[in-house]
Design an enzyme around this catalytic site. Structure first.
Site, mmCIF file in Angstrom:
data_model
loop_
_atom_site.group_PDB
_atom_site.id
_atom_site.type_symbol
_atom_site.label_atom_id
_atom_site.label_comp_id
_atom_site.label_asym_id
_atom_site.label_seq_id
_atom_site.Cartn_x
_atom_site.Cartn_y
_atom_site.Cartn_z
ATOM 1 N N GLU A 68 0.813 -1.223 0.000
ATOM 2 C CA GLU A 68 0.000 0.000 0.000
ATOM 3 C C GLU A 68 0.841 1.264 0.000
ATOM 4 O O GLU A 68 0.505 2.248 -0.681
ATOM 5 C CB GLU A 68 -0.944 0.001 1.210
ATOM 6 C CG GLU A 68 -0.213 -0.110 2.541
ATOM 7 C CD GLU A 68 -1.100 0.190 3.730
ATOM 8 O OE1 GLU A 68 -1.967 1.076 3.617
ATOM 9 O OE2 GLU A 68 -0.907 -0.460 4.774
ATOM 10 N N ASP B 272 0.833 -9.805 3.880
ATOM 11 C CA ASP B 272 -0.422 -9.670 4.621
ATOM 12 C C ASP B 272 -1.653 -9.896 3.747
ATOM 13 O O ASP B 272 -2.764 -10.031 4.264
ATOM 14 C CB ASP B 272 -0.522 -8.281 5.251
ATOM 15 C CG ASP B 272 0.446 -8.097 6.406
ATOM 16 O OD1 ASP B 272 0.939 -9.108 6.932
ATOM 17 O OD2 ASP B 272 0.712 -6.943 6.781
ATOM 18 N N MET C 192 2.439 -12.178 11.644
ATOM 19 C CA MET C 192 2.324 -10.829 11.113
ATOM 20 C C MET C 192 0.886 -10.531 10.688
ATOM 21 O O MET C 192 0.102 -11.438 10.427
ATOM 22 C CB MET C 192 3.289 -10.628 9.946
ATOM 23 C CG MET C 192 4.729 -10.458 10.387
ATOM 24 S SD MET C 192 5.850 -10.055 9.036
ATOM 25 C CE MET C 192 7.305 -9.564 9.984
ATOM 26 N N ARG D 34 3.214 -20.144 27.085
ATOM 27 C CA ARG D 34 4.399 -19.608 26.418
ATOM 28 C C ARG D 34 3.976 -18.907 25.129
ATOM 29 O O ARG D 34 2.926 -19.222 24.554
ATOM 30 C CB ARG D 34 5.396 -20.711 26.088
ATOM 31 C CG ARG D 34 6.026 -21.391 27.288
ATOM 32 C CD ARG D 34 7.073 -20.487 27.944
ATOM 33 N NE ARG D 34 7.831 -21.208 28.945
ATOM 34 C CZ ARG D 34 7.455 -21.398 30.209
ATOM 35 N NH1 ARG D 34 6.282 -20.907 30.612
ATOM 36 N NH2 ARG D 34 8.210 -22.051 31.052
ATOM 37 N N HIS E 59 10.007 -11.942 11.406
ATOM 38 C CA HIS E 59 10.490 -11.885 10.033
ATOM 39 C C HIS E 59 10.797 -13.258 9.433
ATOM 40 O O HIS E 59 11.105 -13.348 8.242
ATOM 41 C CB HIS E 59 11.731 -10.988 9.960
ATOM 42 C CG HIS E 59 11.392 -9.528 10.091
ATOM 43 N ND1 HIS E 59 11.159 -8.942 11.311
ATOM 44 C CD2 HIS E 59 11.211 -8.569 9.159
ATOM 45 C CE1 HIS E 59 10.873 -7.658 11.131
ATOM 46 N NE2 HIS E 59 10.882 -7.409 9.842
ATOM 47 N N GLN F 240 8.629 -15.242 8.728
ATOM 48 C CA GLN F 240 7.568 -15.399 7.724
ATOM 49 C C GLN F 240 7.918 -14.744 6.398
ATOM 50 O O GLN F 240 7.347 -15.080 5.361
ATOM 51 C CB GLN F 240 6.269 -14.782 8.255
ATOM 52 C CG GLN F 240 5.739 -15.455 9.494
ATOM 53 C CD GLN F 240 4.851 -14.527 10.307
ATOM 54 O OE1 GLN F 240 3.646 -14.488 10.095
ATOM 55 N NE2 GLN F 240 5.431 -13.786 11.234
#
Length: 345
Positions: free
Chosen positions: A107, A131, A173, A269, A275, A277
């Site tokens: 974007e 995303d 994320m 936990r 990052h 991903q």
């Protein structure tokens, strides 16, 4: 509008698997089919701002199809936050004989591209974001790889969670959209999936956790980094903002794991994938989609279809106006989370 002869290419924003496949496709089709000269701009919009270039020939793209990241480098540089940014970009393009640009990004990068187009810069956009939150396209490359990585993490974490009778919170994320959380949570059989689209109740999460422990199973919670608890706020890594006004999110998983432990009395936990991903080899799906985007972006340039973005609609690649593609984010409809709840427990 006349077709461009010397093409510039840049990658902006966060890196993701598949960027090199786009660069390769643009370069190969531009040279082999259309006889164009391709120039790479390094470090996102900083490249055309400062004249940072590298040649993109057949040799440079020979072995990059399966390589993660971007050989051009990237940054979150915003020309509109720089002194005389637009004028400097126009001057760089003129000095290097660049007739048109291929801007590959999300974007923010494509928002800049649209602004430059409106100020007379010939540009075509390629959508990129793990995303999957860019409107006007069904999918973006990088998303499939990120989901695979997150799903594998959930699979691996389940065995250690059950071995130690712990609740495990997996933070993935997703600043404004929970597509990665939803898809990896469904694929990994998570017991709770939390996204940024709707504030969540910690008590509700703890009820699911308790129910899972009562059945002698370890609960797995997948939460997007942008998820917000009721009565709370986004969890930040720091207060600083980047050139596009974004703060660094991260830590909601750790916060939630501590809340679960305190409220239920069960060990909990958190694992923040971060990052991980973004990195590594792209999946076959992402390689194919990125390649198709690159091929069609070059066709759009040759036809003089500036101000457009290539997009996936169903199984076909189409062109949409950059202004339309960057007008709003594509978030997860709330009913998708409701559907997933039938599988919790």
């Amino acid at each position: 509008m006349s077709a461009a002869q010397r093409i510039g290419v840049l990658t902006g924003g966060g890196d993701c698997p598949g960027l090199n496949a786009v660069i390769r496709a643009v370069t190969r089709k531009g040279i082999e089919v259309h006889g164009k000269e391709i120039v790479g701009f390094r470090s996102g919009w900083r490249g055309p701002l400062e004249g940072l270039t590298m040649p993109l020939g057949l040799e440079e793209v020979e072995r990059i199809l399966d390589r993660g990241g971007t050989i051009l480098g990237s940054s979150r540089t915003n020309p509109y936050k720089e002194a005389d940014g637009v004028a400097r970009i126009k001057r760089t393009l003129e000095e290097h004989g660049i007739d048109a640009l291929v801007a590959i990004g999300g974007e923010d990068t494509l928002g800049v591209a649209n602004g430059l187009f409106e100020e007379g810069v010939p540009v075509v956009g390629v959508p990129k974001t793990i995303d999957n939150d860019l409107d006007a396209t069904d999918y973006t490359f990088g998303f499939d790889t990120a989901v695979h990585i997150a799903t594998e993490a959930v699979d691996r974490l389940r065995t250690t969670a059950e071995s130690h009778h712990r609740a495990l919170v997996v933070e993935v994320m997703g600043r404004h959209a929970g597509w990665i959380a939803l898809h990896s949570g469904l694929a990994g059989g998570a017991n709770v999936i939390l996204g940024p689209e709707q504030r969540f109740s910690v008590d509700w999460v703890c009820d699911w956790v308790t129910r899972r422990f009562e059945r002698q199973y370890a609960p797995i919670i997948v939460v997007a980094e942008g998820a917000i608890p009721e009565g709370g706020a986004e969890v930040l890594q720091g207060g600083e903002r980047d050139a596009f006004g974004h703060v660094r999110l991260g830590g909601v998983g750790t916060w939630l794991a501590e809340e679960i432990a305190e409220r239920t009395g069960n060990e909990s936990r958190a694992v923040v994938l971060g990052h991980t991903q973004r990195g590594g080899t792209p999946t076959a799906y992402d390689r194919v989609l990125a390649t198709r985007f690159g091929l069609h972006a070059m066709d759009a340039l040759v036809e003089g279809r500036y101000g457009s973005m290539v997009a996936l609609r169903g199984t076909e690649i189409v062109r949409v106006p950059l202004a339309e593609a960057t007008a709003k984010l594509k978030t997860v409809p709330l009913y998708r989370y409701t559907e997933a709840q039938a599988l919790f427990g």
